[in-house]
Design a protein around this motif. Structure first.
Motif, PDB file in Angstrom:
ATOM      1  N   PRO A  26       0.835  -1.210   0.000  1.00 14.46           N
ATOM      2  CA  PRO A  26       0.000   0.000   0.000  1.00 14.46           C
ATOM      3  C   PRO A  26       0.860   1.247   0.000  1.00 14.46           C
ATOM      4  N   GLU A  27       0.298   2.315  -0.514  1.00 15.19           N
ATOM      5  CA  GLU A  27       0.998   3.590  -0.528  1.00 15.19           C
ATOM      6  C   GLU A  27       0.410   4.493   0.550  1.00 15.19           C
ATOM      7  N   PHE A  28       1.281   5.074   1.367  1.00 12.68           N
ATOM      8  CA  PHE A  28       0.864   5.981   2.426  1.00 12.68           C
ATOM      9  C   PHE A  28       1.391   7.368   2.076  1.00 12.68           C
ATOM     10  N   GLY A  29       0.485   8.214   1.613  1.00 13.45           N
ATOM     11  CA  GLY A  29       0.865   9.527   1.139  1.00 13.45           C
ATOM     12  C   GLY A  29       1.167  10.505   2.250  1.00 13.45           C
ATOM     13  N   GLU A  49      -0.478  13.088   3.322  1.00  7.34           N
ATOM     14  CA  GLU A  49      -1.587  13.384   4.235  1.00  7.34           C
ATOM     15  C   GLU A  49      -1.704  12.312   5.309  1.00  7.34           C
ATOM     16  N   PHE A  50      -1.582  11.049   4.893  1.00  8.11           N
ATOM     17  CA  PHE A  50      -1.660   9.966   5.870  1.00  8.11           C
ATOM     18  C   PHE A  50      -0.512  10.060   6.862  1.00  8.11           C
ATOM     19  N   ARG A  51       0.692  10.338   6.367  1.00  6.41           N
ATOM     20  CA  ARG A  51       1.846  10.429   7.261  1.00  6.41           C
ATOM     21  C   ARG A  51       1.670  11.545   8.282  1.00  6.41           C
ATOM     22  N   ARG A  59      -1.212  12.686   9.388  1.00 13.43           N
ATOM     23  CA  ARG A  59      -2.246  12.261  10.338  1.00 13.43           C
ATOM     24  C   ARG A  59      -1.685  11.230  11.319  1.00 13.43           C
ATOM     25  N   PHE A  60      -0.816  10.358  10.818  1.00  7.87           N
ATOM     26  CA  PHE A  60      -0.212   9.372  11.714  1.00  7.87           C
ATOM     27  C   PHE A  60       0.659  10.051  12.765  1.00  7.87           C
TER      28      PHE A  60
END
Length: 211
Positions: free
Chosen positions: A5-8, A10-12, A14-15
């Motif tokens: 999966p790709e974690f862009g 924005e996700f990074r 939010r994480f």
């Protein structure tokens, strides 16, 4: 083979926000924790890594009032003993801290490591048997993050006698207490850790050592 999966970006971001907001909560609202949220968090916790795929974590929901009272009594004894190890201003500061939400939290979870498990066939722990307990800790952390994204708070109570808790909960003799968790909706939200906010200990950067 499957595609990763790709974690862009924005996700990074939010994480990073999730990790920063993973607070140790000691003040809870009395609202019950939905059962589906408990099950979802536990299912994610069980995806945590474990040495030799041993999956040694054992979660125990503590609902019986007498058992909860026994755990709370252990905390009171251990907390008083800990307070006595400090002197002067530090002792006063310790006694002013709220260090557990045992009486307020609607959900109590005791997390044990099954040190007698045959799962994993001993792989990876011949020289470091403590890896079993470390594996259980990874499950605690995963549960914690899963709870936070559902608006729940978690408090890890460590001022306890492990043997007293194990006896109160009547668990198998090979189970060792790793964590006692208070879970519920926070009564208040703060961006900074409670011990920082109350002047006990500032956050410190961990240096990266080169060898």
């Amino acid at each position: 083979m499957t595609s990763a999966p790709e974690f862009g970006a924005e996700f990074r971001a939010r994480f990073a926000e999730l990790v920063a907001w993973r607070r140790d909560v000691r003040r809870f609202r009395p609202d019950p924790v939905p059962e589906d949220a408990v099950r979802e968090c536990l299912a994610l916790a069980c995806l945590s890594p474990s040495v030799g795929n041993s999956q040694p974590w054992r979660f125990v929901r503590v609902s019986d009032p007498a058992r909860r009272a026994a755990v709370t009594a252990s905390f009171s004894r251990c907390n008083e003993a800990a307070a006595a190890t400090y002197a002067d201003e530090r002792a006063a500061a310790y006694r002013s801290l709220k260090l557990a939400g045992l009486r307020e939290a609607p959900l109590h979870l005791a997390v044990f490591c099954d040190e007698g498990t045959g799962a994993g066939h001993g792989l990876g722990r011949a020289t470091m048997p403590e890896m079993l307990r470390y594996s259980a800790v990874t499950a605690v952390h995963t549960f914690w993050l899963a709870a936070r994204i559902r608006g729940l708070g978690v408090g890890w109570v460590s001022i306890l006698c492990p043997e007293e808790v194990a006896a109160a909960l009547a668990v198998p003799p090979d189970w060792r207490l790793v964590a006692y968790l208070c879970v519920g909706y926070p009564a208040e939200e703060h961006a900074d850790p409670e011990l920082v906010r109350h002047g006990w200990q500032a956050r410190q950067e961990a240096p990266l050592l080169e060898r």
